[in-house]
Write a protein that holds these residues in place. Structure first.
Motif: not given
Length: 412
Positions: A169-172, A294-303, A307-309
C-alpha cells in the motif's frame, strides 16, 4: 443585470471588506449602471452605499435601506429612529403550508437559457467525427474554461509505502494545480512488480466512498492513515480485497478530488452552497475542477515507474462517476470505465458550466464508448439509447458498451 432595473430606483449596498464581492467590483458595477441612469435622466434614482464590515448584512446597511424605501415607496424622508431589529420570526412570514402543485420556483432556472435539442444519432463516421469535435471544443471553451492554462509540474512525491496481510500500500502526493495538493493511493499484491500488473483500476471517490475506503484500509494500515478521521473498521471488506490481490495481479488506485476526504471543506449545507458560489465567481464549478483533479491523478499514476504500460481502468459511483467519465475524454489510453449509478442527465449532476446547452451525459457516454470499453451499472437499463444506437450505427464492437441491470431479480 443591474442596468435592467433602470430607470426604477436602485440602491447598491455593500461593505468595504466583503471577500466574496470585493469593493472595486461593487464600485465598477455602480459606475457602469450609473451611465444608464444618466441616459434616462434619472441619476437621482440610483444610489451607492458602502459601510465598514465583512460579507454580512449589517445594521448600517439596513438603516440606509429603510431610508431608501421610505423615500421611494412612501415619498417620505423621516429620521430613522427605529433600530434594525428583527420584527418577525421566519415562521410568521410563511405563506404556504406546502408548495402549490403548479409552482415553478424550484426549477425556474431551467427557463433562463435554451437547452440543446435532443441529439440526433449520427448516420456516418464523418458526421460523428464532426459532431464530436464540436462537443469537445465546447467543453473546453464553455464548461472547463477555468482549467489552468499551463498544467504545471505534477511534483509527485512518495508519502509512504507499507505492507500488511500480503498487500502493498503506497501513497503518492501530487500537484493538481497551484496550491492544490492531492493524494493518490495504490494497493496491490505485495511482491508483484508494477510492470507485471495486469491492470490498474483508479477509483474516483466521493465522500461516501472515501469513508468506505478508510474503513477498509485502516484494518491493515491504521498507522499510515492515522491523520484521517477513521470510521469503524470493515474487516470483511479488507479481507475480500486481500483475497482479490492474492488471486489476481491487479492494482487498485484511489483518489479523492478536491473537497472530498483530506481536502474536505466545512460540510454544512450553508457552507457547501458558499463554496460552490465561489467556484462560480472564478468561472468554474466544483465538479468541473474535480474533472481536472482526476486527469492529474491519471497523469500522476503514469509517472510511477513501470506503470505507464499497464492498462488503466476507471471506476466511480453516482455523480462522481460523471466526473470520471469526462476526465476519461481528455486523457489517452483509458481501457475501461466502470460507472455505477451514473445519472442519465446533468440535472442530477455533476454540475458543469453551460454543458446542457450543447450535450448531456448520454452524448458523453457515446464519446467515451468510442475510446474505451464502458460498463454502466444501474437499476434498469434505460437512459442510454443515444450511445447504444450510435454504437450500432457506427459499427463499434458489440460489447464496447454494456448496461448492467443491478435491480434484484425478484423486483424486476
Amino acid at each position: 443585470m443591474a442596468a435592467l432595473v433602470a430607470p426604477r430606483p436602485l440602491l447598491i449596498s455593500n461593505t468595504d471588506k466583503d471577500r466574496i464581492f470585493p469593493l472595486d467590483g461593487v464600485v465598477d458595477v455602480y459606475t457602469k449602471t450609473r451611465r444608464i441612469y444618466e441616459l434616462y435622466g434619472k441619476l437621482n434614482h440610483i444610489g451607492l452605499q458602502i459601510t465598514e464590515g465583512p460579507h454580512k448584512d449589517t445594521q448600517e446597511l439596513r438603516i440606509h435601506a429603510f431610508h431608501w424605501f421610505n423615500h421611494f415607496l412612501k415619498g417620505e424622508k423621516p429620521l430613522i429612529d427605529t433600530t434594525a431589529v428583527k420584527m418577525f420570526e421566519p415562521k410568521q412570514l410563511k405563506v404556504f403550508d406546502k408548495l402549490p402543485s403548479d409552482e415553478i420556483n424550484t426549477e425556474i432556472q431551467e427557463s433562463f437559457t435554451k437547452l440543446a435539442e435532443p441529439a440526433a444519432v449520427p448516420v456516418s463516421a464523418d458526421e460523428w467525427s464532426q459532431q464530436k469535435r464540436q462537443w469537445m471544443a465546447a467543453l473546453k471553451s464553455r464548461s472547463f474554461r477555468g482549467w489552468p492554462d499551463e498544467p504545471g509540474e505534477l511534483d509527485v512525491k512518495l508519502a509512504f509505502e507499507a505492507e500488511s496481510n500480503g498487500i502493498s500500500f503506497a501513497a503518492l502526493d501530487f500537484t493538481s494545480q497551484n496550491h492544490i495538493r492531492l493524494r493518490v493511493y495504490l494497493a496491490k499484491r505485495d511482491g508483484v512488480a508494477n510492470q507485471d500488473l495486469d491492470l490498474i483500476v483508479l477509483n474516483v471517490l466521493d465522500e461516501e466512498d472515501w469513508d468506505e475506503f478508510l474503513a477498509m484500509m485502516q484494518v491493515g494500515f491504521a498507522d499510515q492513515l492515522k491523520g484521517e478521521h477513521l470510521p469503524k473498521p470493515n474487516v470483511e471488506e479488507f479481507n475480500s480485497h486481500a483475497k482479490m490481490f492474492k488471486a489476481f495481479k491487479w492494482g487498485m488506485a484511489y483518489v479523492a478530488p478536491r473537497g472530498i476526504g483530506p481536502t474536505a471543506w466545512d460540510q454544512s449545507k450553508r457552507k457547501q452552497t458558499q463554496h460552490r458560489r465561489r467556484f462560480n465567481l472564478l468561472g468554474q464549478t466544483q465538479d468541473g475542477m474535480r474533472v481536472w483533479d482526476v486527469r492529474r491523478a491519471i497523469q500522476a499514476l503514469r509517472v510511477v515507474p513501470d506503470v505507464n504500460s499497464v492498462p488503466l481502468w476507471i471506476q466511480s459511483e453516482r455523480a462522481m462517476a460523471g466526473v470520471a467519465l469526462y476526465a476519461s475524454l481528455f486523457e489517452p489510453s483509458i481501457t475501461r470505465l466502470d460507472l455505477h449509478y451514473l445519472p442519465t442527465s446533468h440535472r442530477e449532476g455533476p454540475i458543469f458550466l453551460n454543458v446542457q446547452r450543447f450535450l448531456d451525459i448520454p452524448q458523453a457516454i457515446a464519446m467515451a464508448t468510442e475510446r474505451s470499453k464502458v460498463r454502466i451499472y444501474q437499476n434498469g437499463t434505460k437512459g442510454w439509447s443515444f450511445a447504444q444506437d450510435a454504437a450500432k450505427k457506427l459499427d463499434w464492437p458489440e460489447k464496447q458498451l454494456q448496461v448492467r441491470d443491478m435491480t434484484p431479480r425478484k423486483e424486476r
